[in-house]
Design a protein around this motif. Structure first.
Motif, PDB file in Angstrom:
ATOM      1  N   ALA A  48       0.822 108.984   5.423  1.00 60.50           N
ATOM      2  CA  ALA A  48       0.685 110.398   5.065  1.00 60.50           C
ATOM      3  C   ALA A  48       1.127 110.635   3.616  1.00 60.50           C
ATOM      4  CB  ALA A  48       1.498 111.265   6.023  1.00 60.50           C
ATOM      5  N   ALA A  49       2.241 110.020   3.224  1.00 58.70           N
ATOM      6  CA  ALA A  49       2.747 110.206   1.860  1.00 58.70           C
ATOM      7  C   ALA A  49       1.787 109.645   0.816  1.00 58.70           C
ATOM      8  CB  ALA A  49       4.118 109.543   1.731  1.00 58.70           C
ATOM      9  N   GLN A  50       1.021 108.607   1.214  1.00 56.08           N
ATOM     10  CA  GLN A  50       0.060 107.997   0.296  1.00 56.08           C
ATOM     11  C   GLN A  50      -1.320 108.645   0.383  1.00 56.08           C
ATOM     12  OE1 GLN A  50       0.325 103.906   1.610  1.00 56.08           O
ATOM     13  NE2 GLN A  50       2.159 103.483   0.384  1.00 56.08           N
ATOM     14  N   GLY A  51      -1.428 109.707   1.209  1.00 49.46           N
ATOM     15  CA  GLY A  51      -2.719 110.370   1.367  1.00 49.46           C
ATOM     16  C   GLY A  51      -3.725 109.558   2.152  1.00 49.46           C
ATOM     17  N   LEU A  52      -3.236 108.631   2.996  1.00 50.47           N
ATOM     18  CA  LEU A  52      -4.130 107.713   3.725  1.00 50.47           C
ATOM     19  C   LEU A  52      -4.236 108.036   5.212  1.00 50.47           C
ATOM     20  CD1 LEU A  52      -2.971 104.333   2.101  1.00 50.47           C
ATOM     21  CD2 LEU A  52      -4.991 105.722   1.520  1.00 50.47           C
ATOM     22  N   LEU A  53      -3.562 109.098   5.672  1.00 51.14           N
ATOM     23  CA  LEU A  53      -3.618 109.424   7.100  1.00 51.14           C
ATOM     24  C   LEU A  53      -4.936 110.141   7.371  1.00 51.14           C
ATOM     25  CD1 LEU A  53      -1.498 108.882   9.315  1.00 51.14           C
ATOM     26  CD2 LEU A  53      -0.831 111.272   9.151  1.00 51.14           C
TER      27      LEU A  53
ATOM     28  N   ALA B  79       9.315 110.029   4.821  1.00 55.01           N
ATOM     29  CA  ALA B  79       8.210 109.706   5.728  1.00 55.01           C
ATOM     30  C   ALA B  79       8.055 110.779   6.803  1.00 55.01           C
ATOM     31  CB  ALA B  79       8.442 108.331   6.366  1.00 55.01           C
ATOM     32  N   LEU B  80       9.174 111.229   7.385  1.00 58.86           N
ATOM     33  CA  LEU B  80       9.111 112.277   8.405  1.00 58.86           C
ATOM     34  C   LEU B  80       8.628 113.594   7.805  1.00 58.86           C
ATOM     35  CD1 LEU B  80      12.419 111.476  10.337  1.00 58.86           C
ATOM     36  CD2 LEU B  80      10.081 111.036  11.123  1.00 58.86           C
ATOM     37  N   GLN B  81       9.084 113.908   6.586  1.00 58.30           N
ATOM     38  CA  GLN B  81       8.634 115.134   5.924  1.00 58.30           C
ATOM     39  C   GLN B  81       7.132 115.089   5.638  1.00 58.30           C
ATOM     40  OE1 GLN B  81      11.469 114.863   2.774  1.00 58.30           O
ATOM     41  NE2 GLN B  81      12.890 116.353   3.686  1.00 58.30           N
ATOM     42  N   ALA B  82       6.623 113.900   5.280  1.00 55.97           N
ATOM     43  CA  ALA B  82       5.186 113.758   5.031  1.00 55.97           C
ATOM     44  C   ALA B  82       4.384 114.011   6.304  1.00 55.97           C
ATOM     45  CB  ALA B  82       4.880 112.368   4.468  1.00 55.97           C
ATOM     46  N   LEU B  83       4.908 113.556   7.459  1.00 50.69           N
ATOM     47  CA  LEU B  83       4.224 113.812   8.734  1.00 50.69           C
ATOM     48  C   LEU B  83       4.230 115.299   9.061  1.00 50.69           C
ATOM     49  CD1 LEU B  83       5.337 110.890  11.093  1.00 50.69           C
ATOM     50  CD2 LEU B  83       3.112 111.235   9.992  1.00 50.69           C
ATOM     51  N   LEU B  84       5.365 115.959   8.838  1.00 52.60           N
ATOM     52  CA  LEU B  84       5.443 117.401   9.108  1.00 52.60           C
ATOM     53  C   LEU B  84       4.490 118.167   8.187  1.00 52.60           C
ATOM     54  CD1 LEU B  84       9.289 117.650   9.624  1.00 52.60           C
ATOM     55  CD2 LEU B  84       7.565 118.283  11.323  1.00 52.60           C
ATOM     56  N   HIS B  85       4.384 117.751   6.940  1.00 53.77           N
ATOM     57  CA  HIS B  85       3.450 118.397   6.014  1.00 53.77           C
ATOM     58  C   HIS B  85       2.010 118.194   6.491  1.00 53.77           C
ATOM     59  CE1 HIS B  85       1.755 119.939   2.310  1.00 53.77           C
ATOM     60  NE2 HIS B  85       1.070 118.817   2.168  1.00 53.77           N
ATOM     61  N   HIS B  86       1.725 116.978   6.994  1.00 50.26           N
ATOM     62  CA  HIS B  86       0.380 116.693   7.533  1.00 50.26           C
ATOM     63  C   HIS B  86       0.059 117.628   8.705  1.00 50.26           C
ATOM     64  CE1 HIS B  86      -3.057 114.342   9.054  1.00 50.26           C
ATOM     65  NE2 HIS B  86      -2.489 114.439  10.241  1.00 50.26           N
ATOM     66  N   LEU B  87       1.032 117.809   9.616  1.00 52.65           N
ATOM     67  CA  LEU B  87       0.806 118.714  10.752  1.00 52.65           C
ATOM     68  C   LEU B  87       0.588 120.141  10.268  1.00 52.65           C
ATOM     69  CD1 LEU B  87       3.326 117.493  13.505  1.00 52.65           C
ATOM     70  CD2 LEU B  87       0.895 116.961  13.264  1.00 52.65           C
ATOM     71  N   ASP B  88       1.326 120.542   9.233  1.00 49.34           N
ATOM     72  CA  ASP B  88       1.147 121.893   8.675  1.00 49.34           C
ATOM     73  C   ASP B  88      -0.280 122.072   8.150  1.00 49.34           C
ATOM     74  OD1 ASP B  88       3.729 122.628   9.240  1.00 49.34           O
ATOM     75  OD2 ASP B  88       4.505 122.133   7.244  1.00 49.34           O
TER      76      ASP B  88
ATOM     77  N   ASP C 248       0.478 121.085  16.355  1.00 47.79           N
ATOM     78  CA  ASP C 248       1.852 121.128  16.860  1.00 47.79           C
ATOM     79  C   ASP C 248       2.370 119.765  17.275  1.00 47.79           C
ATOM     80  OD1 ASP C 248       2.226 123.860  16.506  1.00 47.79           O
ATOM     81  OD2 ASP C 248       1.229 124.317  18.418  1.00 47.79           O
ATOM     82  N   ALA C 249       1.496 118.746  17.282  1.00 48.20           N
ATOM     83  CA  ALA C 249       1.917 117.408  17.687  1.00 48.20           C
ATOM     84  C   ALA C 249       1.081 116.377  16.948  1.00 48.20           C
ATOM     85  CB  ALA C 249       1.776 117.221  19.193  1.00 48.20           C
ATOM     86  N   LEU C 250       1.687 115.221  16.746  1.00 45.31           N
ATOM     87  CA  LEU C 250       0.998 114.097  16.127  1.00 45.31           C
ATOM     88  C   LEU C 250       0.480 113.190  17.235  1.00 45.31           C
ATOM     89  CD1 LEU C 250       0.434 112.468  13.448  1.00 45.31           C
ATOM     90  CD2 LEU C 250       2.535 111.221  13.996  1.00 45.31           C
ATOM     91  N   HIS C 251      -0.817 112.903  17.225  1.00 46.34           N
ATOM     92  CA  HIS C 251      -1.428 111.976  18.183  1.00 46.34           C
ATOM     93  C   HIS C 251      -1.950 110.781  17.399  1.00 46.34           C
ATOM     94  CE1 HIS C 251      -1.143 115.060  21.279  1.00 46.34           C
ATOM     95  NE2 HIS C 251      -1.667 115.913  20.410  1.00 46.34           N
ATOM     96  N   ALA C 252      -1.579 109.587  17.813  1.00 45.07           N
ATOM     97  CA  ALA C 252      -1.966 108.390  17.071  1.00 45.07           C
ATOM     98  C   ALA C 252      -2.029 107.220  18.045  1.00 45.07           C
ATOM     99  CB  ALA C 252      -0.954 108.114  15.960  1.00 45.07           C
ATOM    100  N   THR C 253      -2.383 106.053  17.518  1.00 41.80           N
ATOM    101  CA  THR C 253      -2.280 104.809  18.300  1.00 41.80           C
ATOM    102  C   THR C 253      -1.444 103.826  17.485  1.00 41.80           C
ATOM    103  OG1 THR C 253      -4.344 103.929  17.356  1.00 41.80           O
ATOM    104  CG2 THR C 253      -4.505 105.107  19.466  1.00 41.80           C
TER     105      THR C 253
ATOM    106  N   PRO D 117      -5.128 108.601  13.764  1.00 42.15           N
ATOM    107  CA  PRO D 117      -4.268 107.751  12.933  1.00 42.15           C
ATOM    108  C   PRO D 117      -3.802 106.523  13.708  1.00 42.15           C
ATOM    109  CG  PRO D 117      -3.620 110.056  12.744  1.00 42.15           C
ATOM    110  CD  PRO D 117      -4.619 109.988  13.865  1.00 42.15           C
ATOM    111  N   HIS D 118      -3.568 105.427  12.979  1.00 43.86           N
ATOM    112  CA  HIS D 118      -3.296 104.149  13.637  1.00 43.86           C
ATOM    113  C   HIS D 118      -2.305 103.333  12.809  1.00 43.86           C
ATOM    114  CE1 HIS D 118      -4.041 100.522  15.988  1.00 43.86           C
ATOM    115  NE2 HIS D 118      -4.311  99.858  14.873  1.00 43.86           N
ATOM    116  N   VAL D 119      -1.358 102.696  13.484  1.00 37.53           N
ATOM    117  CA  VAL D 119      -0.459 101.733  12.851  1.00 37.53           C
ATOM    118  C   VAL D 119      -0.925 100.342  13.261  1.00 37.53           C
ATOM    119  CG1 VAL D 119       1.909 100.892  12.631  1.00 37.53           C
ATOM    120  CG2 VAL D 119       1.480 103.335  12.921  1.00 37.53           C
ATOM    121  N   SER D 120      -1.265  99.523  12.292  1.00 40.13           N
ATOM    122  CA  SER D 120      -1.751  98.179  12.594  1.00 40.13           C
ATOM    123  C   SER D 120      -0.578  97.234  12.826  1.00 40.13           C
ATOM    124  CB  SER D 120      -2.634  97.656  11.466  1.00 40.13           C
ATOM    125  OG  SER D 120      -1.859  97.459  10.297  1.00 40.13           O
ATOM    126  N   GLN D 121      -0.881  96.115  13.416  1.00 43.71           N
ATOM    127  CA  GLN D 121       0.122  95.120  13.801  1.00 43.71           C
ATOM    128  C   GLN D 121       0.972  94.656  12.614  1.00 43.71           C
ATOM    129  OE1 GLN D 121      -1.601  92.150  16.252  1.00 43.71           O
ATOM    130  NE2 GLN D 121      -0.185  90.531  15.699  1.00 43.71           N
TER     131      GLN D 121
END
Length: 412
Positions: free
Chosen positions: A298-303, A328-337, A342-347, A309-313
């Motif tokens: 998210a901070a790198q503008g790649l989400l 990192a947490l603030q970047a996720l909250l900004h993304h949700l905004d 209201d929630a982040l869904h990812a794999t 969204p996905h976290v690779s191995q």
């Protein structure tokens, strides 16, 4: 990655083994959840406790993070018109929905990826299962569509009454998918005890077993002692039992699992520092650490905003980020905004092995895991070489192992 740490891709799983006598595998749950034993490993010192003592031995002002997934009755024993039995183990939805929650509410028919038992005896035609749902008779029909590259099958299910959601079909027709090493059928006791007392969101095909020890009394005492609690969701897949067959870890493909974390929990994690965050179970831990790597994206503008969204191995082991955890947490909250969510869904496919640097958690509540498993790799990443001393102590002192076994609190 620091040059002083091992590269997890080069690790051999055979270096993470121990002798587990079959009689040490717990076949059944204890009569009371919180009477399991608790091995406390605190900065290298080991103590033998009972699980109900957990609130008293936690570091002050801990935040415990629980995985509130609920195990679905994913094993279906169907029969051919000629009478032969075919077992179908529902792994993940394919159509019309790939996301679990809408898939569980689907009515009439759906397609799932399944493991098929006795598949060689099922040449053509549908198989059937009569069951009772919501007090009424019902019938499930299963048709085999095609095989997948991984050796699973795509199965089309249809049922009458067609108004039933698939969740009710599984509740009425299915059996709990106990771990294969228990080698027994599920019972009425398992229906209660192979779920956590706080299970809320259906979708797992294996229990987050570290949570099985928590009773309502232990949860209440956590609150009385000032420890906070948070809930995240990771739907545990059958891949959690997948053995590592490759000689080196770079030849092992981690299974992907869906995660969901609310904005409220992200804020709770952000504001809890500098107090300790303790993951309840490896699935909670992988969810929490995945948040950091999603935050880096998210901070790198790649989400992504148009896909999940996905976290690779191997993301943590690439030349990457020393982004502070709070950022990192603030970047996720900004993304949700910006997405008005209201929630982040990812794999996540995150593999945690020696060489990994933990970003969110300071401790782990967990059971004792199988030799040569990715779960044991995670414990070794947390404890370093000390994991052997912990497991040797557990083996020498009568602890019960695996899903229905005893617990540990690991504070490195």
């Amino acid at each position: 990655m620091s040059s002083s740490l091992p590269d997890p891709r080069q690790l051999s799983i055979h270096d993470f083994t121990y002798q587990l006598p079959p009689e040490r595998i717990a076949p059944e749950p204890l009569a009371q959840r919180d009477q399991s034993r608790l091995l406390l490993s605190r900065q290298g010192a080991i103590e033998d406790r009972t699980f109900h003592e957990l609130p008293a031995v936690l570091p002050a002002d801990s935040l415990l993070v629980f995985n509130d997934t609920k195990v679905v009755r994913a094993r279906l024993f169907c029969h051919k018109p000629t009478g032969g039995q075919i077992e179908l183990f529902c792994l993940e939805p394919v159509a019309p929905h790939r996301a679990l929650e809408p898939a569980m509410q689907q009515t009439g028919s759906c397609v799932w990826k399944c493991l098929v038992g006795n598949g060689k005896r099922w040449k053509t035609g549908p198989v059937l299962l009569d069951f009772e749902a919501l007090g009424e008779p019902a019938t499930l029909t299963a048709e085999r569509l095609e095989a997948t590259a991984e050796g699973y099958s795509l199965i089309r299910f249809s049922w009458e009454p067609a108004t039933l959601p698939f969740a009710e079909v599984l509740r009425g027709a299915g059996h709990l998918p106990l771990p294969p090493y228990l080698n027994r059928d599920d019972t009425a006791v398992d229906a209660v005890r192979y779920q956590t007392v706080y299970a809320a969101h259906e979708g797992a095909v294996a229990a987050p077993t570290a949570g099985l020890h928590f009773s309502e009394a232990v949860l209440a005492e956590l609150a009385e002692r000032g420890h906070q609690q948070a809930r995240v969701t990771l739907h545990v897949g059958a891949g959690t039992f997948q053995p590592v067959k490759a000689d080196r870890m770079d030849g092992h493909a981690m299974h992907g699992e869906p995660i969901s974390v609310s904005r409220v929990v992200l804020e709770q994690l952000l504001h809890h520092a500098p107090h300790p965050i303790i993951a309840v179970g490896t699935t909670s831990l992988r969810t929490l650490e995945s948040l950091y790597w999603l935050g880096v994206q998210a901070a790198q503008g790649l989400l992504p905003t148009d896909s999940t969204p996905h976290v690779s191995q191997w993301q943590p082991y690439e030349p990457g980020s020393d982004l502070p955890t709070a950022a990192a947490l603030q970047a996720l909250l900004h993304h949700l905004d910006t997405q008005q969510q209201d929630a982040l869904h990812a794999t996540t496919q995150l593999l945690i092995a020696p060489g990994y640097r933990f970003r969110l958690i300071q401790g782990l509540v967990t059971n004792f895991h199988q030799p040569e498993s990715t779960l044991l790799l995670l414990v070794a990443a947390l404890l370093g070489p000390d994991w052997r001393r912990v497991y040797d102590h557990a083996l020498a002192n009568g602890y019960r192992f695996l899903s229905y076994g005893d617990s540990s609190l690991l504070l490195p």
